[in-house]
Scaffold this motif. Structure first.
Motif, PDB file in Angstrom:
ATOM      1  N   GLN A 103      93.851  78.995  22.700  1.00 12.92           N
ATOM      2  CA  GLN A 103      93.087  80.023  23.050  1.00 12.92           C
ATOM      3  C   GLN A 103      94.338  80.740  24.062  1.00 12.92           C
ATOM      4  OE1 GLN A 103      90.420  80.672  26.239  1.00 12.92           O
ATOM      5  NE2 GLN A 103      88.491  80.435  24.507  1.00 12.92           N
ATOM      6  N   GLY A 104      95.286  79.944  24.394  1.00 11.07           N
ATOM      7  CA  GLY A 104      96.771  80.420  24.921  1.00 11.07           C
ATOM      8  C   GLY A 104      96.818  80.017  26.561  1.00 11.07           C
ATOM      9  N   VAL A 105      95.738  79.547  26.941  1.00 14.26           N
ATOM     10  CA  VAL A 105      95.656  79.383  28.793  1.00 14.26           C
ATOM     11  C   VAL A 105      97.122  78.350  28.744  1.00 14.26           C
ATOM     12  CG1 VAL A 105      94.776  77.790  30.511  1.00 14.26           C
ATOM     13  CG2 VAL A 105      93.639  79.478  28.702  1.00 14.26           C
ATOM     14  N   PRO A 106      97.966  79.040  29.485  1.00 16.57           N
ATOM     15  CA  PRO A 106      98.730  78.163  30.288  1.00 16.57           C
ATOM     16  C   PRO A 106      98.763  77.514  30.998  1.00 16.57           C
ATOM     17  CG  PRO A 106      99.375  80.584  30.813  1.00 16.57           C
ATOM     18  CD  PRO A 106      97.832  80.432  30.406  1.00 16.57           C
ATOM     19  N   PHE A 107      99.031  76.084  30.363  1.00 19.66           N
ATOM     20  CA  PHE A 107      98.432  74.919  31.249  1.00 19.66           C
ATOM     21  C   PHE A 107      99.925  74.852  31.517  1.00 19.66           C
ATOM     22  CE2 PHE A 107      94.431  74.014  29.604  1.00 19.66           C
ATOM     23  CZ  PHE A 107      93.751  74.451  30.702  1.00 19.66           C
ATOM     24  N   ALA A 108     100.112  73.423  32.646  1.00 16.22           N
ATOM     25  CA  ALA A 108     100.877  73.236  33.573  1.00 16.22           C
ATOM     26  C   ALA A 108     102.321  72.283  32.097  1.00 16.22           C
ATOM     27  CB  ALA A 108     101.541  72.579  34.386  1.00 16.22           C
ATOM     28  N   ARG A 109     103.180  72.334  31.961  1.00 15.41           N
ATOM     29  CA  ARG A 109     103.448  71.815  30.481  1.00 15.41           C
ATOM     30  C   ARG A 109     104.721  70.155  31.645  1.00 15.41           C
ATOM     31  NH1 ARG A 109     101.632  71.740  25.650  1.00 15.41           N
ATOM     32  NH2 ARG A 109      99.885  73.898  25.586  1.00 15.41           N
ATOM     33  N   GLU A 110     104.985  69.547  30.852  1.00 12.40           N
ATOM     34  CA  GLU A 110     105.824  68.760  30.833  1.00 12.40           C
ATOM     35  C   GLU A 110     107.277  69.466  30.398  1.00 12.40           C
ATOM     36  OE1 GLU A 110     104.117  64.675  30.598  1.00 12.40           O
ATOM     37  OE2 GLU A 110     104.106  64.467  32.638  1.00 12.40           O
ATOM     38  N   TYR A 111     108.697  68.508  30.409  1.00 15.26           N
ATOM     39  CA  TYR A 111     109.569  68.808  29.876  1.00 15.26           C
ATOM     40  C   TYR A 111     109.289  68.422  28.412  1.00 15.26           C
ATOM     41  CZ  TYR A 111     112.135  71.271  34.033  1.00 15.26           C
ATOM     42  OH  TYR A 111     111.770  71.853  34.514  1.00 15.26           O
ATOM     43  N   GLY A 112     108.617  68.016  27.941  1.00 15.86           N
ATOM     44  CA  GLY A 112     108.815  67.234  26.755  1.00 15.86           C
ATOM     45  C   GLY A 112     107.746  68.105  25.658  1.00 15.86           C
ATOM     46  N   GLY A 113     107.115  69.264  26.842  1.00 16.85           N
ATOM     47  CA  GLY A 113     106.172  70.273  25.566  1.00 16.85           C
ATOM     48  C   GLY A 113     104.930  69.728  26.071  1.00 16.85           C
ATOM     49  N   LEU A 114     104.257  68.324  26.649  1.00  8.67           N
ATOM     50  CA  LEU A 114     103.062  67.732  26.117  1.00  8.67           C
ATOM     51  C   LEU A 114     102.610  68.509  28.020  1.00  8.67           C
ATOM     52  CD1 LEU A 114     103.467  64.250  24.839  1.00  8.67           C
ATOM     53  CD2 LEU A 114     102.426  66.863  23.738  1.00  8.67           C
ATOM     54  N   LEU A 115     101.085  68.817  28.453  1.00  4.82           N
ATOM     55  CA  LEU A 115     100.254  68.983  29.189  1.00  4.82           C
ATOM     56  C   LEU A 115     100.680  68.544  30.050  1.00  4.82           C
ATOM     57  CD1 LEU A 115      97.273  70.060  27.264  1.00  4.82           C
ATOM     58  CD2 LEU A 115      98.682  71.696  28.171  1.00  4.82           C
ATOM     59  N   ASP A 116     100.942  68.761  31.236  1.00  3.46           N
ATOM     60  CA  ASP A 116     100.675  67.807  32.519  1.00  3.46           C
ATOM     61  C   ASP A 116      99.672  67.821  33.316  1.00  3.46           C
ATOM     62  OD1 ASP A 116     101.958  66.318  34.455  1.00  3.46           O
ATOM     63  OD2 ASP A 116     102.825  68.383  35.461  1.00  3.46           O
ATOM     64  N   THR A 117      99.411  66.945  33.809  1.00  2.72           N
ATOM     65  CA  THR A 117      98.082  66.527  35.021  1.00  2.72           C
ATOM     66  C   THR A 117      98.373  66.171  36.192  1.00  2.72           C
ATOM     67  OG1 THR A 117      98.203  64.238  33.821  1.00  2.72           O
ATOM     68  CG2 THR A 117      96.750  66.132  33.038  1.00  2.72           C
ATOM     69  N   ARG A 118      97.204  66.453  37.672  1.00  2.00           N
ATOM     70  CA  ARG A 118      97.621  65.507  37.890  1.00  2.00           C
ATOM     71  C   ARG A 118      96.063  64.955  38.627  1.00  2.00           C
ATOM     72  NH1 ARG A 118      99.263  71.374  41.141  1.00  2.00           N
ATOM     73  NH2 ARG A 118      96.633  71.598  41.098  1.00  2.00           N
ATOM     74  N   SER A 119      96.389  63.486  39.991  1.00  3.24           N
ATOM     75  CA  SER A 119      95.518  63.396  40.591  1.00  3.24           C
ATOM     76  C   SER A 119      94.353  64.460  41.544  1.00  3.24           C
ATOM     77  CB  SER A 119      95.450  62.168  41.061  1.00  3.24           C
ATOM     78  OG  SER A 119      96.106  62.236  42.328  1.00  3.24           O
ATOM     79  N   PHE A 120      93.486  65.014  41.698  1.00  7.07           N
ATOM     80  CA  PHE A 120      92.950  65.805  42.776  1.00  7.07           C
ATOM     81  C   PHE A 120      91.474  64.989  42.713  1.00  7.07           C
ATOM     82  CE2 PHE A 120      90.982  69.647  43.187  1.00  7.07           C
ATOM     83  CZ  PHE A 120      92.146  70.321  43.611  1.00  7.07           C
ATOM     84  N   GLY A 121      91.492  65.574  44.255  1.00  5.60           N
ATOM     85  CA  GLY A 121      90.319  65.507  45.031  1.00  5.60           C
ATOM     86  C   GLY A 121      90.335  63.654  45.646  1.00  5.60           C
ATOM     87  N   GLY A 122      91.165  62.610  45.287  1.00  7.15           N
ATOM     88  CA  GLY A 122      90.925  61.604  45.993  1.00  7.15           C
ATOM     89  C   GLY A 122      90.696  60.813  44.263  1.00  7.15           C
ATOM     90  N   ALA A 123      90.188  61.353  42.849  1.00  2.00           N
ATOM     91  CA  ALA A 123      90.583  60.388  42.059  1.00  2.00           C
ATOM     92  C   ALA A 123      92.185  59.262  41.561  1.00  2.00           C
ATOM     93  CB  ALA A 123      90.313  61.254  41.120  1.00  2.00           C
ATOM     94  N   GLN A 124      91.495  58.164  40.857  1.00  4.01           N
ATOM     95  CA  GLN A 124      92.270  57.417  41.012  1.00  4.01           C
ATOM     96  C   GLN A 124      93.052  57.057  39.754  1.00  4.01           C
ATOM     97  OE1 GLN A 124      89.494  54.911  41.832  1.00  4.01           O
ATOM     98  NE2 GLN A 124      90.372  53.689  43.291  1.00  4.01           N
ATOM     99  N   VAL A 125      92.882  58.554  38.632  1.00  7.94           N
ATOM    100  CA  VAL A 125      93.553  58.862  37.581  1.00  7.94           C
ATOM    101  C   VAL A 125      93.932  60.403  37.349  1.00  7.94           C
ATOM    102  CG1 VAL A 125      91.925  56.944  36.795  1.00  7.94           C
ATOM    103  CG2 VAL A 125      91.076  58.984  36.725  1.00  7.94           C
ATOM    104  N   SER A 126      94.751  60.160  36.750  1.00  4.93           N
ATOM    105  CA  SER A 126      95.259  61.636  36.915  1.00  4.93           C
ATOM    106  C   SER A 126      94.702  62.708  35.403  1.00  4.93           C
ATOM    107  CB  SER A 126      97.086  61.420  36.297  1.00  4.93           C
ATOM    108  OG  SER A 126      97.662  62.741  36.285  1.00  4.93           O
TER     109      SER A 126
END
Lengths: 641, 245, 207
Positions: A137-160
């Motif tokens: 739909q064109g939601v502009p998620f954060a991306r890395e320089y390679g053009g792929l989607l970035d993720t982060r770990s949140f709320g104490g989760a052990q995976v990103s």
């Protein structure tokens, strides 16, 4: 307030069998409606947030005739827009060991074993599709320089696994849903009514067949009929008056539906978010959340000594109490929301709170600034620091932030089965308005996931099964429409004719304070009993002394508010009752009587591993229990030490 | 502090309005501008008067519902700030503060400070979307998006649709709003197939709604709470010209 | 607006370069004036190309003003109820004043300028004198030079925004700060070029 026990309730729609096959099974078993017939079927969707907006757009796209309502001036303004952090999805793009099963496991555990396994598993399955849909739909998620989607770990989760769009993930996802909705409006499949508030549900021959709404510009009372009604009207955190909800958020739609027969499940499960900007004065109208991500680098502390009023910089390190690091050495400042909130309350109760009224703790970035440099801190948190400074006038680079917990999300809501259908046939409930998926505590970045899962993928697949019978529904009973309209007019008339000497807002403020004090972060039998005495008194006074100026036939914001406050009174009572009956502590519900030796929440699985679904009845609420069974995740006590 | 407010009062769309003077006492510097109006309204309600109607919802600067022209400036003089995030510490005792609604023909006044911004929704309806039915999407990683494009898209996508750009524009133009959506979607590969048609239909709808023409005065971007850049207007024009060829 | 403006900018560049012929002496300048009338002869009649250019210029000016009026009318229609408080500019207010009122000033100046130096009606040397003489005589009066200077600076300011705005309107300017600099530089060059002649006359470098 007395209640009685009713028959147990069961979710009859969730298929049996291996958990990973249940959703497929249900989708296959659900009957389909052929495209030509869809055009003849109509659905009403109330609310245009992530759940309602995506549901209306998707149902429109499928070919149903959809009518959508929102109280704001545009569907784009629903409060989903304010979500900052992110959205979870089991994509495992990082290869860090995430999986659908792990997201399912974390969510069941995070919900303190008070959510249904089948629902949560489906949520984790669908999470993957949400990200695909949003990106397309064109939601502009954060991306890395390679053009792929970035993720982060949140709320104490052990995976990103948290996808994000800077600090505005909710806004971007909502705009995606809003744009999809506007596309359907242009295509003529959805008719939108903005500035309309739902005030009653129309139930005809036992089925939800429409709603009575008030045109907030002209005051006209209108009835809209359909073959099914979907409520996507969000949470009821504003029962506390001060919360991170938008000012307009209210319980009226779901409360009216509850009065018309929909069971209300787990009303007492309230999420208190630990990092909000503290109250600054009596005039305060709402609370602002500061993203939880701040706790990644900020250190939480209060003065060691009670009544220490020195400015923070004048307090030497050995006279500070970094209490989260002290009590929870393993997780430190990153403990889950409910634990961080309660710890803040405890130190403030000891008289060690800071700022006006002693209701605040420091969130200090001095160490982070020394360690990372001011620039790096600015890069990470710049916009949050600016927001803090705008609101408080204090510079968080120079002095620690002051934070305090605030009501943020309500896990409870209308009871729904696996199909998201309530106990009133034809009434579906999606998003925060329903009770499903989060159990007693919601994990960070899961609200957006649930709203969109319900709206884009679950409801559109299940509602067809109900609508397949629509030919047999027959015409809507005119008497039920007239009755609903009369009820609405009567209430409005009553509110306008009291002509007392206190504003609705002042009652709301008082009710909110009462709820915060007696049914807030910590609940006791005594406090809840007290609340259950006070609420009816206050409500009685409200109906006797409230002052609502103006008339119905105009844009009348005083009238709008008064109507919402009236329903909050009734809901508050049920919340307290639910909290009183649940003598265990779990997730967002902490009963002081039920804690372990270290003061941590103590669940009572033997007696309380059930959903409390309340039925409205003239003589008092009726409790229906839905037992929770855990086949996959073993029940255990959470520990963050 | 004590303030004198001069507020536009207009009972309904068809009735004439006027500026009315009010006095508010004991305003705390920590109040937000809207909380100050709440206090005024509480007093008006108790006096049996009509409270001042104004739009607001999230009160944290993101929903885009609030907006008023304060002392001649949309959202007041604080830069990059919505009205709800404007705090009274920026005013001083004895100030006279004028408060008016957004003024534009496509934003007719409904009551007092409340205006009808549905023209913005209709501009989005004209093409501000990517046509993708639920469930039809390929894997999110199927098409990598260069970070620069993703950042451009995001910067434009932060628009909250409050309408301050129109209110501040001497021409009453909606180019910043429209350009922001065209830039957001046009910067991404997912939005490219509809890029030309989107620009054309959205600009045509914008003109149809009766917004003024853009003369690049920069007033819009100066009051925009999200600091959307004028570049989005150039982008809109480029896409529009390309589509019109 | 952008297209007609572009034509006028091209004209101004040519005009300024022509003006600089002043520094090459009366013969060169008058010769240039004559060349303008005879260029292309005998392929096209005398004054043929010049007339064509004049027609294009007049059309450009008319259309430019017409566009401005249309924009103004659209703006007025888009805001039928004005603000009670004067809208306070947050972008320096430069553009609104320079483009609208500057435009009017420039239009008035052009009328005078034509009467003075093209038709010679308002010139002390009269229409029969050579262009060079007309120019020297015209700029011998300090108030004419002053008026001219004010107008030329106004043109420069008008262009500084106008040029960049044209790049915006044509969709060229996105993110390119260089175009803003280019617009400012070209405007400055034009102003300096135009002002060099009258000031040279005033201080007696050119007689």
């Amino acid at each position: 307030m007395k209640y009685r026990e009713g028959e147990p309730i069961r979710d009859t729609k969730a298929p049996e069998g291996p958990i990973e096959e249940r959703w497929e099974k249900r989708k296959f078993a659900a009957r389909l409606v052929n495209p030509a017939n869809k055009r003849k079927l109509s659905v009403i969707v109330v609310g245009t947030g992530l759940a309602g907006g995506s549901a209306a757009a998707t149902l429109g796209e499928l070919g149903y005739q959809v009518t959508s309502f929102c109280y704001q001036d545009s569907p784009r303004r629903a409060h989903s827009i304010a979500a900052q952090g992110g959205i979870n999805a089991a994509k495992n793009y990082r290869g860090d060991g995430d999986s659908i099963y792990r997201l399912f496991y974390d969510t069941v555990k995070g919900g303190d074993f008070r959510a249904r396994e089948s629902n949560v598993y489906r949520l984790a399955q669908v999470s993957v599709n949400i990200i695909d849909q949003a990106v397309a739909q064109g939601v502009p998620f954060a991306r890395e320089y390679g053009g792929l989607l970035d993720t982060r770990s949140f709320g104490g989760a052990q995976v990103s696994r948290t996808f994000y769009a800077r600090g505005q993930t909710g806004q971007q996802l909502l705009l995606g849903a809003y744009q999809a909705l506007e596309r359907q409006i242009a295509a003529g499949t959805v008719t939108m009514h903005a500035r309309h508030e739902m005030l009653e549900l129309i139930v005809s021959d036992g089925r939800a067949r429409g709603v009575v709404v008030r045109d907030m510009v002209t005051g006209e009372i209108e009835s809209h009929l359909a073959d099914a009604v979907v409520l996507a009207t969000g949470g009821y955190g504003n029962v506390f008056f001060l919360s991170t909800n938008a000012k307009g958020c209210n319980t009226t739609a779901i409360w009216r539906a509850h009065r018309k027969g929909a069971l209300f499940a787990n009303p007492c499960y309230t999420q208190i978010h630990p990092t909000c900007i503290p109250v600054s004065g009596e005039y305060q109208s709402k609370l602002t959340l500061m993203s939880e991500s701040l706790r990644n680098d900020g250190r939480v502390w209060v003065p060691l000594r009670k009544g220490d009023t020195r400015p923070p910089a004048a307090i030497p390190d050995d006279e500070r109490d970094y209490y989260l690091e002290r009590i929870y050495p393993a997780f430190g400042n990153l403990v889950p929301r409910d634990i961080a909130s309660r710890a803040a309350k405890n130190v403030c109760d000891e008289g060690r709170g800071v700022g006006p009224g002693g209701l605040g703790v420091y969130l200090d970035f001095a160490d982070a600034i020394t360690r990372l440099g001011r620039e790096a801190v600015e890069e990470k948190y710049g916009n949050l620091f600016e927001m803090y400074e705008r609101i408080t006038g204090e510079d968080p680079y120079a002095q620690p932030m002051r934070i305090y917990p605030a009501v943020h999300y309500t896990m409870g809501g209308l009871w729904v089965d696996y199909d998201l259908q309530s106990t009133v046939p034809g009434l579906f409930v999606v998003g925060e308005a329903n009770f499903s998926d989060h159990g007693a505590n919601r994990l960070g970045a899961s609200a957006l996931m649930q709203g969109l899962a319900d709206g884009y993928f679950v409801l559109p697949a299940t509602i067809g099964d109900y609508l397949a019978d629509a030919r047999d529904f027959g015409p809507v009973n005119e008497v039920s429409v007239a009755e609903a309209e009369i009820a609405v007019r009567d209430r409005i008339h009553r509110l306008l004719s009291v002509d007392g000497d206190r504003t609705a807002d002042s009652y709301h403020r008082e009710l909110g304070k009462l709820m915060w004090d007696y049914c807030g972060m910590e609940r006791t039998e005594a406090s809840l009993t007290k609340a259950l005495e006070r609420i009816p008194e206050l409500r009685e006074e409200f109906w006797r002394k409230v002052k609502v100026s103006g008339t119905n036939e105009e844009l009348n914001q005083a009238l709008e508010r008064a109507g919402r406050v009236a329903d909050f009174f009734d809901l508050a009572e049920l919340m307290c009752l639910d909290a009183l009956h649940r003598t265990e502590s779990c997730g967002g519900h902490f009963r002081a009587e039920s804690q372990d030796a270290d003061g941590e929440a103590l669940r009572d699985d033997e007696h309380f591993a059930y959903v409390a679904a309340w039925e409205h009845a003239p003589e008092g609420p009726v409790l229906h229990r839905e037992d929770l069974a855990y086949e996959y995740v073993t029940m255990s006590q959470r520990s963050y030490k | 502090m004590n303030l004198t407010l001069k507020i536009w009062r207009q009972h309904s769309p068809d009735e004439p309005g006027q500026m009315v003077k009010y006095h508010v006492k004991d305003v705390s510097p920590d109040m937000s501008f809207l909380e100050m109006l709440d206090v005024l309204n509480e007093g008006l309600i108790l006096a049996g008067d009509d409270p001042v109607a104004f739009d607001h919802d999230c009160r944290e600067g993101i929903c885009g519902m609030c907006g008023m022209v304060i002392n001649g400036v949309a959202h007041g003089e604080q830069k990059a700030t919505t009205t709800c995030q404007l705090h009274m510490r920026h005013f001083k005792d004895g100030d006279v503060v004028t408060i008016e609604p957004w003024r534009a023909a496509p934003f007719p006044v409904i009551k007092d400070l409340v205006v009808d911004r549905s023209a913005f929704d209709r501009i989005i309806q004209a093409g501000g979307f990517v046509s993708v039915p639920a469930g039809a999407a390929p894997d999110a990683h199927a098409v990598p998006v260069p970070k620069g494009d993703a950042d451009d898209a995001f910067d434009a996508a932060t628009c909250i649709g409050c309408g301050a750009c129109v209110a501040a524009c001497p021409n009453g133009s909606a180019s910043l709003f429209t350009g922001a959506k065209i830039t957001h979607l046009g910067s991404l590969p997912q939005g490219r197939p509809e890029r030309a048609s989107r620009a054309k239909t959205m600009v045509e709808q914008m003109d149809l709604e009766g917004f003024g023409g853009c003369t690049n005065t920069g007033e819009c971007t100066a009051v925009c709470p999200k600091g959307i850049s004028l570049d989005v207007i150039a982008r809109m024009n480029a896409d529009f010209l390309k589509a019109s060829r | 607006m952008a297209v007609t403006g572009a034509i006028l900018v091209l004209f101004l560049v040519g005009h300024m370069v022509g003006n600089l012929k002043t520094f090459a002496g009366p013969e060169a300048f008058n010769g240039y004036a004559l060349w303008l009338r005879e260029v292309g002869y005998p392929l096209v009649p005398k004054r043929g190309l010049l007339t064509l250019v004049e027609v294009v210029l007049v059309a450009a000016v008319v259309l430019h003003i017409w566009s401005a009026v249309a924009l103004y009318r659209r703006a007025a229609a888009a805001r039928p109820v004005r603000y009670a408080t004067r809208r306070r500019s947050q972008a320096g207010g430069y553009v609104v004043h320079i483009m609208r009122w500057g435009g009017v000033t420039i239009a008035l100046f052009v009328v005078y300028h034509l009467l003075d130096l093209t038709f010679g009606v308002a010139n002390p040397a009269g229409g029969a004198a050579t262009p060079y003489t007309r120019m020297i005589e015209g700029f011998s009066r300090w108030y004419v030079t002053l008026f001219y200077a004010v107008a030329v600076i106004m043109v420069g300011l008008h262009l500084r925004h106008g040029l960049w705005s044209a790049f915006q309107t044509l969709g060229l300017a996105r993110g390119r700060q260089g175009l803003r600099v280019f617009a400012a530089l070209l405007s400055a060059v034009l102003v300096l070029g135009f002002l060099s002649v009258p000031f040279a006359i005033m201080i007696g470098v050119v007689k």
